[in-house]
Write an enzyme that holds these catalytic residues in place. Structure first.
Site, PDB file in Angstrom:
ATOM      1  N   ARG A   1      13.995 153.519  74.078  1.00  0.00           N
ATOM      2  CA  ARG A   1      14.676 153.234  75.350  1.00  0.00           C
ATOM      3  C   ARG A   1      13.148 154.302  76.201  1.00  0.00           C
ATOM      4  NH1 ARG A   1      20.775 155.671  75.816  1.00  0.00           N
ATOM      5  NH2 ARG A   1      20.698 153.185  74.589  1.00  0.00           N
TER       6      ARG A   1
ATOM      7  N   SER B   1      22.307 151.741  78.538  1.00  0.00           N
ATOM      8  CA  SER B   1      23.368 152.598  79.040  1.00  0.00           C
ATOM      9  C   SER B   1      23.891 153.703  79.316  1.00  0.00           C
ATOM     10  CB  SER B   1      23.927 153.342  77.464  1.00  0.00           C
ATOM     11  OG  SER B   1      25.154 153.567  76.837  1.00  0.00           O
TER      12      SER B   1
ATOM     13  N   SER C   1      29.798 162.378  72.144  1.00  0.00           N
ATOM     14  CA  SER C   1      29.724 161.741  73.288  1.00  0.00           C
ATOM     15  C   SER C   1      30.031 160.848  73.494  1.00  0.00           C
ATOM     16  CB  SER C   1      28.417 161.267  73.532  1.00  0.00           C
ATOM     17  OG  SER C   1      27.756 160.304  72.266  1.00  0.00           O
TER      18      SER C   1
ATOM     19  N   LYS D   1      30.032 152.069  68.410  1.00  0.00           N
ATOM     20  CA  LYS D   1      30.906 151.845  69.575  1.00  0.00           C
ATOM     21  C   LYS D   1      31.789 151.004  70.344  1.00  0.00           C
ATOM     22  CE  LYS D   1      27.637 154.537  71.971  1.00  0.00           C
ATOM     23  NZ  LYS D   1      26.712 154.619  71.023  1.00  0.00           N
TER      24      LYS D   1
END
Length: 607
Positions: free
Chosen positions: A65, A158, A421, A433
């Site tokens: 990322r 994200s 988070s 998730k």
């Protein structure tokens, strides 16, 4: 050395051998943004060139990322090509049947007009054997497992700022890659850095006979499999839900999927926030596209809910793998649940329904709940009283996914897992998730409770009274200077002399220290961490004499130092105001003494 006949690189060398080699490689290999690097070179921007070209991305808690732009350290066409070539090389080596199993590739809706970088364009660069339109991240591991693919790649950043993008990799078991696969893939990327002859051919994937688009079928199966976490469909299909829900997809891909999930549970779809319903890579109505930031970024959702007389607000982040929830208590007053609080509710709900279908206490021997080590210990309290198993992992759902896979191989079942988070996994549909399934599970749980004249907030209080109050604080400071971060943590490891950690904070003794970066844990007989050592990131946990647990760690996706504190009280201790006051005092002291924000020019959280 000349490139395209318009620039003699020898005449513009920086004198730094390593940097000059990187500049030459970039201009030789890249076909899209070499002009950016040339302009920086002509302008004498040596430090900026060094920042962009003299380091490479590494797999953090959520894959590769970085910001979009030109350079080996950033996300762009060339680094996506290099990553995919390395992936291909490693997968071909690891799976003899890779050619028939293939790889699932998906993307979100991120884009950057200035550089021409966008997720959809990157998606055309890898040679996928199975592919998809823009989709939620949680569908990706589901597709990998369902199709029996060798691996998966999801192009997404994200909840990161709009300037960023990412390259998230899933293994054949549907879990995000972790050690040693991540290190081996990086090694293959470095060995395959020069683009292959066909790598710039954007029509290669479109024309491949191996390609198929399984999105429609995968979406259908995913919605059917949601039934595994739907426990009261008949009741609410007949009676109807007593609640109205509002949902924001935060300018991402979650709108359609959340609407479908509600219908799959027999609920009317939630009311969408019209300004945030459709994909927008600029995230134009929010200061940051992260619903974890709370009420300030949920403003449009809350005001719509008040106008529509809706009780529950839900928000998924742009790739829909995280979920935020707020509940209206009094008129125009909202309770925005933290990730830890929502996990307490979801964990209780999953346990409550699991016990309904597993009355034999012996079944609890094979039942687990999981959480990352920086998350609340509330599930640990559940397990201690209810007699099932609880385990912690390192931060990042890749570690939870890995643990789920390990436990499944020995016949065990994980019914709930979370990270503070706002990342939740209900059931076992995917080892990652999933904001979509979590949203509809919250809807069913809230409807059940309201039919019993209980709000979510009231049930949270019931949980704390039964299992003990768990009061937590999570926040961060921003630091864009890696040497400063290193200096802060080095100081903590040599606080009162060489190899000595702080002995107290806020007037309370520190009884145990765990340093996952170095592998040290003072609470263990051999002084070694039970959790895997992670030298590439910083994380130190302090346990205080009064029961407060505090952790400082660097983010795996953003330039942040995060801090987590929690007061775990035994059942029966319910003086919440004193617990909160003590926790705030310790947290403030810890941040000032250990991080020294003013001295280190750290940027404090502004929202």
């Amino acid at each position: 050395m000349e490139n395209n006949g318009d620039m003699d690189l020898n005449c513009h060398a920086t004198g730094d051998v390593r940097l000059d080699k990187a500049i030459y490689q970039w201009i030789t290999w890249d076909k899209v943004s070499e002009s950016t690097v040339k302009a920086l070179l002509l302008d004498g921007q040596v430090e900026e060139l060094r920042r962009r070209l003299c380091s490479r991305m590494a797999f953090g808690t959520a894959g590769l990322r970085a910001a979009m732009g030109a350079g080996f350290a950033l996300i762009n066409d060339l680094t996506i090509i290099q990553s995919t070539q390395g992936m291909y090389k490693y997968l071909a080596r690891s799976f003899p049947d890779f050619g028939s199993r293939g790889i699932v590739v998906g993307y979100d809706t991120r884009a950057q007009e200035a550089s021409g970088c966008n997720s959809e364009r990157y998606y055309t660069i890898p040679p996928p054997f199975s592919s998809a339109d823009h989709t939620t991240t949680c569908k990706h591991p589901y597709a990998v497992k369902r199709l029996g693919a060798a691996a998966g790649v999801m192009v997404t950043a994200s909840h990161n700022p709009k300037e960023d993008n990412g390259y998230k990799v899933y293994w054949h078991n549907g879990a995000q890659i972790s050690s040693p696969n991540d290190k081996e893939i990086l090694k293959c990327i470095e060995e395959s850095s020069e683009p292959w002859s066909e790598s710039w051919n954007e029509s290669l994937a479109d024309n491949s006979p191996l390609r198929s688009d399984p999105l429609r079928e995968i979406s259908k199966k995913y919605m059917e499999d949601l039934s595994s976490v739907c426990f009261h469909r008949y009741q609410f299909t007949v009676l109807g839900s007593p609640l109205k829900f509002v949902h924001s997809s935060f300018h991402g891909v979650g709108h359609d999927y959340v609407q479908q999930a509600f219908r799959a549970f027999g609920f009317p779809p939630p009311i969408p926030v019209p300004e945030q319903k459709d994909p927008d890579p600029n995230f134009s109505t929010v200061s940051c596209p992260n619903p974890e930031e709370g009420e300030s970024v949920l403003e449009l959702s809350l005001r719509l809910a008040e106008r529509e007389n809706a009780t529950i607000v839900m928000a998924t982040d742009p790739d829909a793998d995280r979920l935020a929830v707020a509940e209206q208590s009094d008129r125009c007053r909202w309770k925005v649940f933290t990730g830890n609080e929502l996990a307490a509710l979801l964990g209780w709900w999953m346990l409550f329904n699991w016990k309904e279908t597993h009355p034999d206490p012996a079944d609890r021997e094979r039942m687990y709940m999981l959480a990352t080590t920086v998350s609340s210990k509330i599930l640990k309290a559940f397990a201690r009283i209810e007699g099932f198993h609880f385990e912690e992992t390192l931060p990042g759902f890749k570690w939870i996914g890995k643990k789920i896979h390990e436990l499944a191989k020995t016949g065990n079942e994980v019914i709930f897992a979370f990270e503070e988070s706002i990342g939740f996994l209900c059931g076992s549909m995917v080892p990652d998730k999933d904001g979509v399934s979590a949203a509809v599970v919250v809807a069913e749980m809230a409807s059940y409770l309201y039919n019993k004249n209980l709000t979510l907030h009231q049930q949270l209080e019931n949980i704390f009274e039964t299992y003990g109050y768990h009061i937590s604080t999570t926040s961060y400071v921003i630091c864009h200077d890696p040497p400063t971060v290193k200096r802060i943590f080095t100081r903590l490891r040599n606080f009162e002399g060489e190899n000595t950690y702080p002995r107290s904070s806020g007037g309370h003794s520190i009884v145990d220290v765990r340093d996952v970066t170095t592998g040290y844990d003072s609470s263990q007989p051999d002084k070694l961490c039970v959790l895997p050592m992670t030298k590439s990131s910083q994380m130190i946990t302090f346990t205080l004499q009064n029961g407060i647990v505090a952790t400082l760690r660097t983010s795996g996706t953003e330039p942040k130092i995060k801090f987590y504190t929690e007061f775990c009280a035994p059942p029966g201790k319910s003086d919440i105001s004193s617990l909160e006051e003590e926790l705030k005092k310790i947290t403030d002291t810890l941040v000032e003494e250990f991080l020294e924000p003013d001295k280190n020019n750290l940027i404090r959280r502004s929202i």
